[in-house]
Design a protein around this motif. Structure first.
Motif, PDB file in Angstrom:
ATOM      1  N   ASP A  68       0.790  -0.971   0.458  1.00  0.00           N
ATOM      2  CA  ASP A  68       0.201   0.264  -0.244  1.00  0.00           C
ATOM      3  C   ASP A  68       0.968   0.832  -0.323  1.00  0.00           C
ATOM      4  O   ASP A  68       2.552   0.705   0.413  1.00  0.00           O
ATOM      5  CB  ASP A  68      -1.103  -0.306   1.324  1.00  0.00           C
ATOM      6  CG  ASP A  68      -1.960  -1.193   1.238  1.00  0.00           C
ATOM      7  OD1 ASP A  68      -2.146  -1.692  -0.096  1.00  0.00           O
ATOM      8  OD2 ASP A  68      -2.604  -1.621   2.213  1.00  0.00           O
ATOM      9  N   TRP A 104      -3.597   4.399  -2.375  1.00  0.00           N
ATOM     10  CA  TRP A 104      -3.403   2.678  -3.565  1.00  0.00           C
ATOM     11  C   TRP A 104      -2.911   1.997  -2.684  1.00  0.00           C
ATOM     12  O   TRP A 104      -2.467   2.144  -2.225  1.00  0.00           O
ATOM     13  CB  TRP A 104      -1.922   4.002  -4.175  1.00  0.00           C
ATOM     14  CG  TRP A 104      -2.138   2.889  -5.533  1.00  0.00           C
ATOM     15  CD1 TRP A 104      -1.467   1.713  -5.982  1.00  0.00           C
ATOM     16  CD2 TRP A 104      -2.959   2.686  -6.563  1.00  0.00           C
ATOM     17  NE1 TRP A 104      -1.791   1.047  -6.650  1.00  0.00           N
ATOM     18  CE2 TRP A 104      -2.841   1.903  -7.565  1.00  0.00           C
ATOM     19  CE3 TRP A 104      -4.262   3.716  -7.068  1.00  0.00           C
ATOM     20  CZ2 TRP A 104      -3.475   1.438  -8.722  1.00  0.00           C
ATOM     21  CZ3 TRP A 104      -4.736   3.426  -8.427  1.00  0.00           C
ATOM     22  CH2 TRP A 104      -3.913   2.148  -8.722  1.00  0.00           C
ATOM     23  N   PRO A 105      -3.839   0.974  -3.037  1.00  0.00           N
ATOM     24  CA  PRO A 105      -4.161   0.426  -4.033  1.00  0.00           C
ATOM     25  C   PRO A 105      -6.191   0.741  -4.025  1.00  0.00           C
ATOM     26  O   PRO A 105      -6.337   1.059  -2.554  1.00  0.00           O
ATOM     27  CB  PRO A 105      -3.853  -0.645  -5.172  1.00  0.00           C
ATOM     28  CG  PRO A 105      -4.061  -1.084  -3.562  1.00  0.00           C
ATOM     29  CD  PRO A 105      -2.990   0.071  -2.788  1.00  0.00           C
ATOM     30  N   PHE A 106      -6.864   1.002  -4.832  1.00  0.00           N
ATOM     31  CA  PHE A 106      -8.084   1.270  -4.617  1.00  0.00           C
ATOM     32  C   PHE A 106      -8.539   0.260  -4.174  1.00  0.00           C
ATOM     33  O   PHE A 106      -9.871  -1.153  -4.797  1.00  0.00           O
ATOM     34  CB  PHE A 106      -9.041   1.638  -5.730  1.00  0.00           C
ATOM     35  CG  PHE A 106      -8.653   2.900  -5.302  1.00  0.00           C
ATOM     36  CD1 PHE A 106      -8.236   4.207  -5.064  1.00  0.00           C
ATOM     37  CD2 PHE A 106      -8.139   3.792  -7.090  1.00  0.00           C
ATOM     38  CE1 PHE A 106      -8.919   5.899  -4.832  1.00  0.00           C
ATOM     39  CE2 PHE A 106      -7.657   5.115  -7.277  1.00  0.00           C
ATOM     40  CZ  PHE A 106      -7.658   6.062  -6.420  1.00  0.00           C
ATOM     41  N   TRP A 132      -8.298   1.487   0.746  1.00  0.00           N
ATOM     42  CA  TRP A 132      -8.636   2.420   1.017  1.00  0.00           C
ATOM     43  C   TRP A 132      -8.969   3.465   2.263  1.00  0.00           C
ATOM     44  O   TRP A 132      -9.690   3.699   2.966  1.00  0.00           O
ATOM     45  CB  TRP A 132      -8.840   2.827  -0.587  1.00  0.00           C
ATOM     46  CG  TRP A 132      -9.238   4.225  -0.985  1.00  0.00           C
ATOM     47  CD1 TRP A 132      -7.239   4.367  -1.671  1.00  0.00           C
ATOM     48  CD2 TRP A 132      -9.603   5.605  -0.176  1.00  0.00           C
ATOM     49  NE1 TRP A 132      -7.958   5.701  -2.277  1.00  0.00           N
ATOM     50  CE2 TRP A 132      -9.151   6.046  -1.300  1.00  0.00           C
ATOM     51  CE3 TRP A 132     -10.688   5.551  -0.295  1.00  0.00           C
ATOM     52  CZ2 TRP A 132     -10.144   8.037  -1.284  1.00  0.00           C
ATOM     53  CZ3 TRP A 132     -11.536   7.273   0.161  1.00  0.00           C
ATOM     54  CH2 TRP A 132     -10.756   7.658  -0.976  1.00  0.00           C
TER      55      TRP A 132
END
Length: 200
Positions: free
Chosen positions: A17, A166-168, A172
């Motif tokens: 992440d 990031w990421p979704f 998140w």
């Protein structure tokens, strides 16, 4: 101060992440068990090598022990005797944020013993020194953490993990805003992960 190859996040919480670190509150309010902290590896060693050479200059781990705490692991449960108290209690009774780590879901499996040099064997206790903090990874089966390199000096602290941008995925947003995926942790696979972790 960042260098090519530096690890800015390491462990179960990150899994690659990208995140923002909030750097001010650690000077304005006391730190708490359960805070997700980013710190430098200056002066820390594991397995006879500088931690920065093993896995980077920045680490992210969860704060489990405050100065003066006595720690031990019994039956894969981290127990804490806070400074000034005379009884050990499971960490999830002291700080409810740890309940998810003992849920047996989503990749969480509690705090495992048998690894590292500190609190690794039955009955082994460790008192966190003044101005130091004991840090452990949420995925303790595969975490290079304070069990190996000892408590982290206050001067090494950078700040609290704040937002994963990031990421979704479901992670998140604000750190620790969601509980574990409602699926059994299961058994680990060769690459040192639990498959269900990728659904987090």
């Amino acid at each position: 101060r960042y260098r090519t190859g530096d690890t800015l996040a390491d462990g179960f919480v990150s899994m690659g992440d990208h995140l923002f670190v909030e750097r001010w509150s650690i000077y304005l309010a006391p730190l708490k068990r359960g805070d997700v902290m980013v710190f430098t590896t200056d002066g820390l060693t594991a397995q006879g090598r500088k931690l920065s050479e093993l896995s980077g200059f920045f680490y992210i781990k969860r704060l489990v022990g405050l100065p003066g705490d006595t720690l031990r692991i019994v039956n894969n449960v981290l127990e804490v005797k806070p400074a000034g108290e005379d009884q050990f209690r499971p960490i999830y009774e002291i700080a409810p944020i740890f309940e998810k780590l003992y849920s047996g879901k989503g990749g969480y499996q509690g705090h495992l013993s048998g690894m590292g040099d500190l609190i690794a064997s039955p009955g082994q206790e460790y008192v966190v020194p003044k101005d130091h903090y004991f840090m452990m990874g949420d995925n303790s089966r595969f975490s290079l953490d304070s069990r190996f390199f000892g408590a982290v000096p206050r001067k090494n602290l950078v700040g609290k993990a704040w937002v994963a941008f990031w990421p979704f995925t479901r992670r998140w947003g604000l750190i620790d805003r969601v509980g574990p995926v409602d699926a059994p942790t299961g058994k680990p696979v060769k690459d040192m992960t639990f498959p269900v972790m990728y659904r987090q």
